[in-house]
Design an enzyme around this catalytic site. Structure first.
Site, PDB file in Angstrom:
ATOM      1  N   ASP A   1      42.964  31.139  32.155  1.00 16.72           N
ATOM      2  CA  ASP A   1      42.191  31.837  31.029  1.00 16.72           C
ATOM      3  C   ASP A   1      43.554  31.882  29.776  1.00 16.72           C
ATOM      4  O   ASP A   1      44.630  32.044  30.255  1.00 16.72           O
ATOM      5  CB  ASP A   1      41.317  32.945  31.104  1.00 16.72           C
ATOM      6  CG  ASP A   1      42.024  34.170  31.594  1.00 16.72           C
ATOM      7  OD1 ASP A   1      43.311  34.297  31.286  1.00 16.72           O
ATOM      8  OD2 ASP A   1      41.411  35.017  32.120  1.00 16.72           O
TER       9      ASP A   1
ATOM     10  N   GLU B   1      33.673  37.670  31.249  1.00 21.47           N
ATOM     11  CA  GLU B   1      32.141  37.566  31.655  1.00 21.47           C
ATOM     12  C   GLU B   1      31.268  36.842  30.722  1.00 21.47           C
ATOM     13  O   GLU B   1      30.540  36.315  31.051  1.00 21.47           O
ATOM     14  CB  GLU B   1      31.648  38.926  32.051  1.00 21.47           C
ATOM     15  CG  GLU B   1      30.632  39.013  33.009  1.00 21.47           C
ATOM     16  CD  GLU B   1      30.978  38.020  34.328  1.00 21.47           C
ATOM     17  OE1 GLU B   1      31.896  38.312  34.941  1.00 21.47           O
ATOM     18  OE2 GLU B   1      29.946  37.672  34.782  1.00 21.47           O
TER      19      GLU B   1
ATOM     20  N   LYS C   1      31.822  30.863  47.522  1.00 21.83           N
ATOM     21  CA  LYS C   1      30.762  31.062  46.130  1.00 21.83           C
ATOM     22  C   LYS C   1      31.445  30.533  44.875  1.00 21.83           C
ATOM     23  O   LYS C   1      32.286  31.295  44.760  1.00 21.83           O
ATOM     24  CB  LYS C   1      29.899  32.183  46.376  1.00 21.83           C
ATOM     25  CG  LYS C   1      28.882  32.233  47.524  1.00 21.83           C
ATOM     26  CD  LYS C   1      27.921  33.253  46.987  1.00 21.83           C
ATOM     27  CE  LYS C   1      28.390  34.516  47.240  1.00 21.83           C
ATOM     28  NZ  LYS C   1      27.485  35.710  47.214  1.00 21.83           N
TER      29      LYS C   1
ATOM     30  N   LYS D   1      23.136  36.927  36.040  1.00 23.61           N
ATOM     31  CA  LYS D   1      24.262  36.907  36.631  1.00 23.61           C
ATOM     32  C   LYS D   1      24.310  35.744  37.801  1.00 23.61           C
ATOM     33  O   LYS D   1      23.519  35.876  38.562  1.00 23.61           O
ATOM     34  CB  LYS D   1      24.628  38.335  37.338  1.00 23.61           C
ATOM     35  CG  LYS D   1      25.802  38.342  38.009  1.00 23.61           C
ATOM     36  CD  LYS D   1      27.000  39.053  37.381  1.00 23.61           C
ATOM     37  CE  LYS D   1      28.104  38.742  37.937  1.00 23.61           C
ATOM     38  NZ  LYS D   1      29.337  38.570  37.326  1.00 23.61           N
TER      39      LYS D   1
ATOM     40  N   HIS E   1      32.654  43.766  36.089  1.00 21.36           N
ATOM     41  CA  HIS E   1      31.953  43.464  37.570  1.00 21.36           C
ATOM     42  C   HIS E   1      32.164  44.623  38.335  1.00 21.36           C
ATOM     43  O   HIS E   1      31.220  45.309  39.027  1.00 21.36           O
ATOM     44  CB  HIS E   1      32.503  42.334  38.222  1.00 21.36           C
ATOM     45  CG  HIS E   1      31.926  41.889  39.528  1.00 21.36           C
ATOM     46  ND1 HIS E   1      30.393  41.632  39.433  1.00 21.36           N
ATOM     47  CD2 HIS E   1      32.323  41.896  40.854  1.00 21.36           C
ATOM     48  CE1 HIS E   1      30.104  41.388  40.727  1.00 21.36           C
ATOM     49  NE2 HIS E   1      31.312  41.630  41.574  1.00 21.36           N
TER      50      HIS E   1
HETATM   51  N1  LIG Z   1      32.453  33.854  43.715  1.00 20.66           N
HETATM   52  C1  LIG Z   1      32.330  35.170  44.223  1.00 20.66           C
HETATM   53  O1  LIG Z   1      32.398  35.456  45.727  1.00 20.66           O
HETATM   54  C2  LIG Z   1      32.849  36.616  43.475  1.00 20.66           C
HETATM   55  C3  LIG Z   1      32.918  37.714  44.050  1.00 20.66           C
HETATM   56  C4  LIG Z   1      33.337  38.839  43.516  1.00 20.66           C
HETATM   57  C5  LIG Z   1      33.427  38.607  42.109  1.00 20.66           C
HETATM   58  N2  LIG Z   1      33.020  37.448  41.386  1.00 20.66           N
HETATM   59  C6  LIG Z   1      33.342  37.426  40.087  1.00 20.66           C
HETATM   60  O2  LIG Z   1      34.548  37.723  39.485  1.00 20.66           O
HETATM   61  C7  LIG Z   1      34.629  38.243  38.351  1.00 20.66           C
HETATM   62  C8  LIG Z   1      35.131  39.587  38.202  1.00 20.66           C
HETATM   63  O3  LIG Z   1      36.652  39.041  38.454  1.00 20.66           O
HETATM   64  P1  LIG Z   1      37.984  39.779  37.608  1.00 20.66           P
HETATM   65  O4  LIG Z   1      37.759  41.143  37.657  1.00 20.66           O
HETATM   66  O5  LIG Z   1      38.898  39.330  38.199  1.00 20.66           O
HETATM   67  O6  LIG Z   1      37.774  39.189  36.169  1.00 20.66           O
HETATM   68  P2  LIG Z   1      38.191  38.521  35.039  1.00 20.66           P
HETATM   69  O7  LIG Z   1      38.576  37.020  35.573  1.00 20.66           O
HETATM   70  O8  LIG Z   1      37.397  38.509  34.086  1.00 20.66           O
HETATM   71  O9  LIG Z   1      39.704  39.207  35.066  1.00 20.66           O
HETATM   72  C9  LIG Z   1      39.609  40.483  34.253  1.00 20.66           C
HETATM   73  C10 LIG Z   1      40.604  40.418  33.064  1.00 20.66           C
HETATM   74  O10 LIG Z   1      41.787  40.415  33.724  1.00 20.66           O
HETATM   75  C11 LIG Z   1      42.823  39.570  33.137  1.00 20.66           C
HETATM   76  N3  LIG Z   1      43.707  39.071  34.077  1.00 20.66           N
HETATM   77  C12 LIG Z   1      43.579  38.354  35.173  1.00 20.66           C
HETATM   78  N4  LIG Z   1      44.709  38.194  35.961  1.00 20.66           N
HETATM   79  C13 LIG Z   1      45.489  39.161  35.401  1.00 20.66           C
HETATM   80  C14 LIG Z   1      47.096  39.515  35.395  1.00 20.66           C
HETATM   81  N5  LIG Z   1      47.638  38.924  36.593  1.00 20.66           N
HETATM   82  N6  LIG Z   1      47.556  40.144  34.542  1.00 20.66           N
HETATM   83  C15 LIG Z   1      46.866  40.581  33.423  1.00 20.66           C
HETATM   84  N7  LIG Z   1      45.528  40.217  33.182  1.00 20.66           N
HETATM   85  C16 LIG Z   1      44.873  39.322  34.134  1.00 20.66           C
HETATM   86  C17 LIG Z   1      41.796  38.344  32.773  1.00 20.66           C
HETATM   87  O11 LIG Z   1      42.342  37.771  31.829  1.00 20.66           O
HETATM   88  C18 LIG Z   1      40.597  39.263  32.359  1.00 20.66           C
HETATM   89  O12 LIG Z   1      40.716  39.667  30.799  1.00 20.66           O
HETATM   90  C19 LIG Z   1      33.015  38.406  38.066  1.00 20.66           C
HETATM   91  O13 LIG Z   1      32.419  37.335  37.200  1.00 20.66           O
HETATM   92  C20 LIG Z   1      32.295  38.387  39.305  1.00 20.66           C
HETATM   93  O14 LIG Z   1      31.082  38.056  39.268  1.00 20.66           O
HETATM   94  C21 LIG Z   1      32.735  36.462  42.041  1.00 20.66           C
HETATM   95 ZN   LIG Z   2      31.484  41.835  43.725  1.00 24.25          ZN
END
Ligand SMILES: NC(=O)c1ccc[n+]([C@@H]2O[C@H](COP(=O)([O-])OP(=O)(O)OC[C@H]3O[C@@H](n4cnc5c(N)ncnc54)[C@H](O)[C@@H]3O)[C@@H](O)[C@H]2O)c1
Ligand SMILES: [Zn+2]
Length: 375
Positions: A50, A81, A151, A160, A274
């Protein structure tokens, strides 16, 4: 007589490594090179990330790939998200095509938080009915949850993860150093998933988090226990996932905190993270466990203290009894007609229930708000 019925039975063995790695993007470290099947001869890979993560680490990734004679095409996703939809997944599919991704030989690299991993993984499951991809999670949620299971998916119709697939990665490389740049919300969100897995099956992990929560929540990496929290969370999560990777069984402990949270997460505006939605669900589910005499009140208080100290919410104005009931209805469809709601029978112990009703949800929410108003 001509045969007119055939039974087809086939099993698919899955094996992938989840590895904690130091200095992952140091060109002298060959772990990523091996995962991406680079052999030093000129090659080409697709990288999905991203915009925010790429602005921080893109140069390092490019330097690494170039040191291993690989050019890359980069597909940058909009962060967040709200943008986790089919359009972005299809843009990655188009990028796979433009980058000449092959069936087996040229794994795609998914580099980012849970949103990037879910979108890139879903696109990889679609292109040519599935191409391999390597995950480098850069957020705490990614490292202990979203990045290590099978997943993938995106939101659709305002729901979601309404569409997705089971598409295990080729390999997962976890370098905790990426956490240095993660903001407080990102750390709190990851701690939420760590607290979740601790509560359902690992009391020692809960104690570790509880003992060091103030430091862990400010800058995760400086906490004395960060390494232990990271490794224990990954182990506990994989322990729950491994025997049920295709979710043949729908009674899943990692679903604790995920009974009401999908609806809550989608209903908030501005959208909460999340992990924040999971924290709200865990608080309500823990109080529900107390009211059913499954959990002691002092255990609930410990849990809510840790959730708050982690920088997570225990209540939100968007949560109403109606929203909880609607979220539960969606979850019941997801869980094949039963609630299968994980509740706590202690810290590190859990059970499933199928008989939560709207009246109970209304009472629990009212009780939670009364407690918060007097504390
Ligand atoms: N597939 C699955 O089994 C599963 C399990 C749990 C969560 N999820 C999904 O994961 C998502 C949540 O994950 P998340 O919290 O990583 O969200 P995200 O990917 O939106 O990251 C959160 C924010 O942190 C930033 N970011 C990521 N790494 C960074 C870094 N090293 N330094 C600075 N900024 C950074 C991203 O750019 C974003 O702005 C949700 O959509 C949830 O549904 C999926
Ligand atoms: Zn979760």
């Amino acid at each position: 007589m001509k045969r007119s019925c055939w039974k087809v039975e086939s099993e698919r063995q899955v094996a992938y490594r989840v590895e904690l790695v130091d200095d992952l993007l140091d060109p002298a470290n060959h772990q990523l090179r091996n995962a991406l099947k680079l052999d030093g001869s000129p090659s080409h890979r697709l990288v999905v990330s991203d915009r925010l993560v790429w602005s921080l680490y893109g140069k390092d990734v490019l330097r690494y790939l170039s040191a291993h004679n690989a050019e890359c095409q980069v597909q940058l996703l909009d962060t967040g998200e709200k943008k986790k939809g089919l359009e972005q997944a299809l843009a990655v599919v188009a990028a796979c095509d433009a980058a000449g991704v092959q069936r087996r030989a040229t794994p795609v690299l998914a580099f980012g938080g849970g949103v990037v991993l879910d979108i890139a993984g879903f696109a990889a499951s679609l292109y040519r009915r599935g191409v391999p991809y390597v995950r480098i999670p850069t957020s705490l949620v990614g490292m202990i949850d979203a990045g290590i299971g099978s997943k993938v998916g995106v939101n659709y119709l305002g729901k979601k993860s309404a569409i997705g697939a089971f598409h295990p990665p080729h390999e997962v490389l976890v370098d905790p150093a990426f956490l240095r740049s993660l903001d407080h919300t990102g750390i709190a969100s990851g701690l939420s998933e760590a607290i979740k897995i601790a509560l359902v099956c690992d009391a020692d992990l809960f104690q570790l988090i509880e003992a060091d929560v103030d430091v862990l929540s400010s800058t995760f990496l400086s906490g004395a226990s960060h390494q232990a929290v990271l490794t224990r969370s990954i182990s506990a999560m994989l322990g729950q996932l491994e025997d049920n990777l295709w979710e043949e069984h729908l009674n899943r402990l990692p679903d604790f905190g995920h009974t009401f949270s999908p609806g809550i997460e989608m209903a908030t505006s501005p959208m909460i993270s999340h992990g924040e939605a999971v924290a709200l669900d865990m608080t309500l589910s823990a109080l529900l466990s107390v009211r059913r005499e499954l959990l002691e009140l002092d255990e609930f208080e410990r849990i809510s203290r840790v959730i708050e100290a982690a920088g997570l919410p225990v209540d939100h104005e968007a949560v109403t009894p109606e929203l909880l009931a609607d979220s539960l209805e969606w979850t019941v469809r997801h869980r094949d007609g039963l609630q299968r709601a994980p509740l706590l029978t202690g810290i590190g112990r859990s059970c499933f229930v199928n008989d939560i009703d709207a009246g109970e949800l209304k009472r629990i929410l009212a009780e939670l708000r009364e407690r918060l108003s007097i504390s």
